[in-house]
Enzyme design. Structure first.
Site, PDB file in Angstrom:
ATOM      1  CG  HIS A   1      -1.944  -0.941   0.973  1.00  0.00           C
ATOM      2  ND1 HIS A   1      -2.548  -1.675   1.788  1.00  0.00           N
ATOM      3  CD2 HIS A   1      -3.095  -1.079   0.194  1.00  0.00           C
ATOM      4  CE1 HIS A   1      -3.683  -2.678   1.826  1.00  0.00           C
ATOM      5  NE2 HIS A   1      -3.483  -2.296   0.478  1.00  0.00           N
TER       6      HIS A   1
ATOM      7  CG  ASP B   1      -7.479  -3.263   1.494  1.00  0.00           C
ATOM      8  OD1 ASP B   1      -7.438  -2.372   1.294  1.00  0.00           O
ATOM      9  OD2 ASP B   1      -7.536  -4.152   0.297  1.00  0.00           O
TER      10      ASP B   1
ATOM     11  CG  ASP C   1     -14.226  -2.475  -3.772  1.00  0.00           C
ATOM     12  OD1 ASP C   1     -12.087  -2.668  -3.623  1.00  0.00           O
ATOM     13  OD2 ASP C   1     -14.562  -3.707  -4.130  1.00  0.00           O
TER      14      ASP C   1
ATOM     15  CG  ASP D   1      -5.306  -0.979  -3.675  1.00  0.00           C
ATOM     16  OD1 ASP D   1      -4.727  -2.787  -4.194  1.00  0.00           O
ATOM     17  OD2 ASP D   1      -5.364  -1.289  -2.861  1.00  0.00           O
TER      18      ASP D   1
HETATM   19  N1  SPD Z   1      -2.827 -11.738  -6.374  1.00  0.00           N
HETATM   20  C1  SPD Z   1      -2.679 -10.511  -5.503  1.00  0.00           C
HETATM   21  C2  SPD Z   1      -3.255  -9.233  -5.764  1.00  0.00           C
HETATM   22  C3  SPD Z   1      -3.417  -8.901  -5.320  1.00  0.00           C
HETATM   23  C4  SPD Z   1      -3.339  -7.237  -5.265  1.00  0.00           C
HETATM   24  N2  SPD Z   1      -4.597  -6.289  -5.444  1.00  0.00           N
HETATM   25  C5  SPD Z   1      -4.371  -6.422  -3.720  1.00  0.00           C
HETATM   26  C6  SPD Z   1      -5.828  -5.442  -3.086  1.00  0.00           C
HETATM   27  C7  SPD Z   1      -5.275  -5.144  -1.517  1.00  0.00           C
HETATM   28  N3  SPD Z   1      -5.606  -3.400  -1.055  1.00  0.00           N
END
Ligand code: SPD
Length: 267
Positions: free
Chosen positions: A59, A83, A102, A150
């Site tokens: 992050h 999240d 989202d 994200d």
């Molecule tokens: N396979 C893992 C992909 C992760 C990418 N996104 C993660 C989100 C966390 N906020």
């Protein structure tokens, strides 16, 4: 105790779980586990999205690299990120408005209740939460200084965030853009698709971060738009990060030879 195993192409990662804290199935299957050594873990459609152990690695790089590459980011859009981890990091900057979009309300509700990595960010008065498909939202949205993507892997509901039309929209709606772009080692086809589609931006580049619980532990990001590292602005967030600092920022753009070959001709 059970093992949670995420398989990649003939390899994988095994995490010992103490117990499953919650599970819900809607447009995605969302699970939260208590693990033996990595803290709580969020899994969506069978893929690890984060663990408390290393979520800051991901992050902080997704957020601070682009935020410090804009001269004065006030309005930020986060597509995905239900999240709350990216949201938490954006709020460390002097922003006036953050919209988090989202598609899955369950992710937001679950993470607020069982994970709590947002550390209160969802309740910040500068934040607006929109439950929508990110691409549909951008079609009618305001313009942002910075847009961050994200997302989960580009299968299922995130699919629309990886096509050319999405990148064209994003280009018209922000000055600086950054998206997570998967594992350049075991998800080459996704990574290349993102590189190709992000070519709608006149200027773009790739950077890397170590995220131990993601496939093969090396994760890629695409930074695009009118970006320029304003290192002096790090002073405002000094002491607030766990992973990110200006040295890590600069080093993230150093690509190994095998990767230069991957991106050759694309960048
Ligand atoms: N396979 C893992 C992909 C992760 C990418 N996104 C993660 C989100 C966390 N906020």
């Amino acid at each position: 105790m059970d093992w949670f195993i995420e398989y990649y192409n003939g390899s994988g990662l095994a995490v010992r779980v103490v117990k499953k804290l919650a599970e819900i199935e809607g447009i995605q299957k969302v699970e939260v586990y208590e693990t033996e050594s990595l803290g709580k873990m969020l899994v969506i459609d069978g893929k690890i999205q984060l663990t408390e152990f290393d979520e800051a690695f991901y992050h902080e790089m997704l957020v601070h690299v682009p935020m410090l590459s804009h001269p004065n980011p006030k309005k930020v859009g986060i597509i995905g990120g239900g999240d709350g981890g990216a949201l938490r990091e954006v709020l460390k900057h002097d922003v006036s408005r953050v919209v988090l979009i989202d598609i899955d309300r369950n992710v937001i509700e679950f993470c607020k209740k069982f994970l709590k990595i947002d550390r209160g960010a969802f309740d910040d008065e500068r934040v607006e939460i929109v439950v929508s498909d990110g691409k549909e939202f951008l079609k009618q949205s305001e313009k942002f200084d910075v847009i961050l993507v994200d997302s989960t892997d580009p299968v299922g509901v995130s699919d629309t965030l990886f096509d050319r039309e999405f990148f064209e929209l994003a280009r018209s709606k922000c000055d600086v853009f950054c998206c997570q772009s998967q594992s350049p080692l075991v998800q080459k086809e996704y990574f290349k698709k993102l590189l190709e589609n992000s070519s709608v931006f006149e200027k773009r580049t790739v950077f890397l971060a170590s995220v131990p619980t993601y496939p093969m532990a090396i994760w890629s990001f695409i930074l695009a738009g009118n970006f320029d590292f304003a290192e002096d602005r790090f002073e405002k967030i000094r002491g607030k990060t766990h992973h990110y600092n200006p040295d890590v920022h600069r080093a993230a753009f150093a690509l190994p030879e095998w990767m230069k070959k991957e991106v050759e001709g694309c960048i």
